[in-house]
Design a protein around this motif. Structure first.
Motif, PDB file in Angstrom:
ATOM      1  N   VAL A   1       3.343  -6.016  -0.292  1.00 39.48           N
ATOM      2  CA  VAL A   1       1.900  -6.275  -0.269  1.00 39.48           C
ATOM      3  C   VAL A   1       1.194  -5.032   0.265  1.00 39.48           C
ATOM      4  CG1 VAL A   1       0.059  -7.664   0.750  1.00 39.48           C
ATOM      5  CG2 VAL A   1       2.187  -8.752   0.010  1.00 39.48           C
TER       6      VAL A   1
ATOM      7  N   TRP B   1      -4.889  -5.251   0.681  1.00 45.23           N
ATOM      8  CA  TRP B   1      -4.922  -6.694   0.422  1.00 45.23           C
ATOM      9  C   TRP B   1      -4.967  -7.492   1.718  1.00 45.23           C
ATOM     10  CZ3 TRP B   1      -0.709  -7.836  -3.879  1.00 45.23           C
ATOM     11  CH2 TRP B   1      -0.997  -7.057  -5.004  1.00 45.23           C
ATOM     12  N   GLN B   2      -4.492  -6.891   2.798  1.00 44.71           N
ATOM     13  CA  GLN B   2      -4.395  -7.603   4.068  1.00 44.71           C
ATOM     14  C   GLN B   2      -5.502  -7.257   5.053  1.00 44.71           C
ATOM     15  OE1 GLN B   2      -0.710  -9.790   4.953  1.00 44.71           O
ATOM     16  NE2 GLN B   2      -0.424  -7.835   5.977  1.00 44.71           N
TER      17      GLN B   2
ATOM     18  N   PRO C   1     -10.915  -1.410   3.878  1.00 46.36           N
ATOM     19  CA  PRO C   1      -9.659  -1.752   3.201  1.00 46.36           C
ATOM     20  C   PRO C   1      -8.483  -0.885   3.644  1.00 46.36           C
ATOM     21  CG  PRO C   1     -11.455  -1.720   1.631  1.00 46.36           C
ATOM     22  CD  PRO C   1     -12.011  -1.198   2.910  1.00 46.36           C
TER      23      PRO C   1
ATOM     24  N   ILE D   1      -7.961 -13.933   3.158  1.00 47.04           N
ATOM     25  CA  ILE D   1      -6.930 -12.938   2.920  1.00 47.04           C
ATOM     26  C   ILE D   1      -5.828 -13.510   2.037  1.00 47.04           C
ATOM     27  CG2 ILE D   1      -5.151 -11.523   4.026  1.00 47.04           C
ATOM     28  CD1 ILE D   1      -6.999 -11.129   6.362  1.00 47.04           C
TER      29      ILE D   1
ATOM     30  N   ARG E   1      -7.020 -13.243  -1.407  1.00 50.56           N
ATOM     31  CA  ARG E   1      -7.002 -11.862  -1.876  1.00 50.56           C
ATOM     32  C   ARG E   1      -5.574 -11.460  -2.281  1.00 50.56           C
ATOM     33  NH1 ARG E   1      -8.292  -8.238   2.624  1.00 50.56           N
ATOM     34  NH2 ARG E   1     -10.380  -9.138   2.536  1.00 50.56           N
ATOM     35  N   ILE E   2      -4.604 -11.857  -1.464  1.00 45.90           N
ATOM     36  CA  ILE E   2      -3.209 -11.539  -1.782  1.00 45.90           C
ATOM     37  C   ILE E   2      -2.785 -12.240  -3.072  1.00 45.90           C
ATOM     38  CG2 ILE E   2      -0.820 -11.811  -1.029  1.00 45.90           C
ATOM     39  CD1 ILE E   2      -1.831 -11.527   1.856  1.00 45.90           C
TER      40      ILE E   2
ATOM     41  N   GLY F   1      -4.311 -10.471  -5.941  1.00 44.80           N
ATOM     42  CA  GLY F   1      -3.656  -9.191  -6.170  1.00 44.80           C
ATOM     43  C   GLY F   1      -2.322  -9.344  -6.859  1.00 44.80           C
TER      44      GLY F   1
ATOM     45  N   GLU G   1      -2.921 -10.203 -10.529  1.00 45.62           N
ATOM     46  CA  GLU G   1      -3.388  -9.060 -11.307  1.00 45.62           C
ATOM     47  C   GLU G   1      -2.279  -8.033 -11.509  1.00 45.62           C
ATOM     48  OE1 GLU G   1      -6.909  -5.632 -11.167  1.00 45.62           O
ATOM     49  OE2 GLU G   1      -6.793  -7.181  -9.607  1.00 45.62           O
ATOM     50  N   ARG G   2      -1.470  -7.811 -10.469  1.00 42.29           N
ATOM     51  CA  ARG G   2      -0.413  -6.810 -10.580  1.00 42.29           C
ATOM     52  C   ARG G   2       0.681  -7.258 -11.537  1.00 42.29           C
ATOM     53  NH1 ARG G   2       2.374  -4.873  -5.083  1.00 42.29           N
ATOM     54  NH2 ARG G   2       3.344  -6.943  -5.229  1.00 42.29           N
TER      55      ARG G   2
ATOM     56  N   ASP H   1       6.223 -11.028  -8.470  1.00 40.10           N
ATOM     57  CA  ASP H   1       4.856 -11.356  -8.047  1.00 40.10           C
ATOM     58  C   ASP H   1       4.495 -12.810  -8.333  1.00 40.10           C
ATOM     59  OD1 ASP H   1       4.419  -8.851  -7.033  1.00 40.10           O
ATOM     60  OD2 ASP H   1       3.253  -8.122  -8.748  1.00 40.10           O
TER      61      ASP H   1
ATOM     62  N   ARG I   1       3.594 -15.471  -5.449  1.00 39.77           N
ATOM     63  CA  ARG I   1       2.272 -16.108  -5.478  1.00 39.77           C
ATOM     64  C   ARG I   1       2.421 -17.627  -5.489  1.00 39.77           C
ATOM     65  NH1 ARG I   1      -1.529 -17.909  -9.346  1.00 39.77           N
ATOM     66  NH2 ARG I   1      -3.707 -17.501  -8.685  1.00 39.77           N
TER      67      ARG I   1
END
Length: 210
Positions: free
Chosen positions: A84, A88-89, A96, A181, A184-185, A188, A191-192, A197, A201
């Motif tokens: 991560v 993102w954190q 950022p 957060i 957001r993770i 991310g 999207e990645r 992932d 997730r």
């Protein structure tokens, strides 16, 4: 393995469900005095109903004397891991670039008593159990002592039945982080879309909802 309360398995069902979907790990055996542990990568077949896992290794493996001297071993399985990035954190009030990178992963460690299986018939039964896990559709002959095609190969291996004594399970998926957060993770990771992932997730969202 450090396990914070927010990373601990919710219950036995969580780690058992996760582990029954995995069958490759590392077996750690105490080395001789003054030497590091032996760590053997291997396939295994875990059965939660029996409370054990079975595997086998080649007879020349240097692990055997250490294992027989101390049969208490650790079977470690790690999967669904991702990196991560720091941004993102980052806390909402911070830039950022001040975010701290971290790893997310699931890990189960089984402390076991290792039982060496050398009896030809018992060894054949162990191999058939392991093969049945990996090839439930069949396709290979069953092992039988003294019978072709595998009987003559049995002396070249030794079986291992790992009797589970204790379990340590960890699901490190931002459990202590604020909802913003975590979202957001999760975004991310979506999207990645890199290796691991989607699984990471899924764990993050599942444990958040629970």
């Amino acid at each position: 393995m450090l396990i914070h309360p927010w990373d601990a398995a919710r219950d036995g069902a969580e780690w058992q469900h996760w582990l029954t979907g995995r069958d490759f790990g590392q077996l750690a055996v105490n080395g001789p005095p003054g030497e590091p542990p032996f760590v053997q990568p291997l396939h295994f077949a875990y059965d939660p109903g029996r409370g054990d896992a079975v595997t086998h290794l080649a007879r020349p493996n240097p692990l055997w004397p250490a294992l027989e001297a101390n049969p208490t071993v650790l079977l470690s399985v790690v999967d669904d891991y991702v990196f991560v990035p720091g941004p993102w954190q980052a806390a909402p009030e911070d830039p950022p670039e001040h975010g701290v990178p971290t790893s997310l992963y699931a890990a189960v460690q089984l402390t076991c008593t290792a039982h060496v299986v050398d009896d030809p018939q018992e060894k054949a039964a162990l191999l058939n159990r392991q093969t049945g896990h990996f090839q439930p559709e069949g396709g290979s002959a069953r092992a039988a002592a003294g019978e072709e095609p595998y009987g003559r190969m049995l002396p070249g291996i030794r079986g291992l039945r790992l009797e589970v004594l204790a379990v340590r399970a960890k699901f490190k998926y931002a459990g202590k982080k604020p909802a913003e957060i975590q979202e957001r993770i999760a975004g991310g990771l979506a999207e990645r879309g890199g290796p691991g992932d989607a699984a990471a997730r899924g764990h993050l969202l599942r444990r958040r909802e629970a």
